[in-house]
Scaffold this motif. Structure first.
Motif: not given
Ligand code: F6R
Length: 369
Positions: A351-369
């Motif tokens: 409803a807010r027009g966001n990219e559901v599968d790919q939210p901003r600034n996030l990665a599916k797996s966080v491979t850095v500390e």
């Protein structure tokens, strides 16, 4: 490949009954006992465990918080749960009798990996709960219990979370079964209930249209609060995390008992507050306390969105919006209570027009500390 859904997240939410059933498959025998031979930690070694430490990040950490309630209740083994990024750097006390459980969907989260390496260096056994075959975390662990959610593509974790919960329950119940506790009858009964739970998740999914409608009506809001108690507390945290990452809204989860210690000052006219209500059977004291919390916040103008078991009539007078979930044993409630919160966050994001599968600034797996 989205199977007719607009987003992977919607598809993955819908796949949850199957993901849960698949994670149970072959792990409950005909006599109703658990068979977790794949654990590769001998029953003798499991009987010697005197402490469990769960490490994870994000949504997997919320699964770990719920695991603590289950493990301590069914096994009476003290259990700590800690964010992997904190655990690693505080010189935790570990020894060979400590069982460390590392929960990770991807199996590649760097903080969780570093924490498990640290635990193994101290001589502790590490059991991974993981969704990705052959990934680094299970490869470096002593044993692994795979969740069978199938590939999770959307960045926000949904079906992986439900299967992490199932795996945590299996470990807790298995430890209880192997060690033999006074909860033997309850453990057998819960194993039977677990075998039915996938159908209950399915029923929740069939009744989500009012939740979607409600989400759309709140798209202009800035803040949503989530309250829960006991295993409903991590569910509240998970609901808030989903809303932050998907809808980019300010969302916070609180333990309902903490309200009067500060958060109640945030309540103002028409502020949406989601409350996860524990079953009125079982721990009825908790249920009654949360009903008074709902009364208190509503008296201060909050718009109450109440997630409560079917047949719980005590909440009806104080619920501006009532979301019904099926009757389950208290400890299993997160499997059904989380689903409306996922649907809520997904619909608000849309409803807010966001990219559901790919939210901003996030990665599916966080491979850095
Ligand atoms: C939230 C989310 C993240 C992950 C976290 C751990 O929706 O997806 O919080 O749960 O990054 O990831 P894994 O489970 O892969 O270790």
């Amino acid at each position: 490949e989205k199977g007719g859904y607009d987003y992977f997240m919607l598809k993955e939410i819908a796949e949850q009954p199957k993901a849960v059933a698949d994670t149970l498959l072959g792990r409950i025998d005909a006599a109703g006992s658990l068979t977790l031979d794949e654990l590769r930690i001998s029953p003798g070694a499991l009987r010697e465990v005197d402490k469990v430490v769960v490490i994870a990040c994000g949504t997997a950490f919320h699964a770990g918080m719920i695991a603590k309630y289950a493990i301590e209740h069914w096994t009476r083994i003290p259990c700590e749960v800690e964010l992997a990024s904190e655990f690693r750097y505080r010189d935790p006390i570990l020894d060979p009798q400590t069982l460390v459980i590392a929960i990770s969907q991807s199996g590649e989260t760097m903080d969780t990996l570093m924490a498990l390496r640290h635990a193994r260096e101290q001589g502790s056994r590490v059991l991974a709960i993981c969704n990705t075959n052959g990934s680094t975390i299970p490869r470096e662990s002593d044993a692994v219990l795979y969740t069978h959610a199938g590939p999770e593509v959307a960045v926000a974790s949904t079906k992986a979370f439900l299967t992490q919960l199932v795996a945590c329950y299996l470990v807790a119940l298995y430890l209880g079964q192997v060690r033999g506790t006074k909860w033997g009858d309850e453990i057998r009964a819960v194993i039977r209930d677990l075998a039915q739970i996938s159908g209950q998740v399915e029923r929740v999914l069939e009744t989500m249209e009012p939740v979607r409608e409600l989400a759309r009506s709140l798209a202009h809001k800035n803040t949503v609060l989530f309250l829960g108690r006991h295993v409903g507390y991590p569910v509240a945290l998970e609901g808030a995390l989903k809303l932050k990452e998907l809808a980019y809204m300010h969302a916070e989860g609180f333990a309902a008992g903490e309200l009067k210690h500060g958060p109640i000052a945030l309540i103002e006219e028409d502020l949406p507050v989601v409350v996860v209500v524990p079953s009125p059977r079982g721990r009825s004291v908790l249920h009654d306390k949360i009903v008074s919390n709902i009364q208190e916040i509503r008296a201060r103008g909050a718009r109450t969105i109440v997630i409560a078991e079917e047949g719980d009539e005590a909440v009806v007078p104080y619920a501006d919006h009532l979301v019904r979930i099926p009757v389950t044993p208290t400890l299993l409630q997160p499997l059904v209570a989380t689903v409306p919160l996922q649907v809520f966050a997904c619909e608000l994001a849309t409803a807010r027009g966001n990219e559901v599968d790919q939210p901003r600034n996030l990665a599916k797996s966080v491979t850095v500390e």
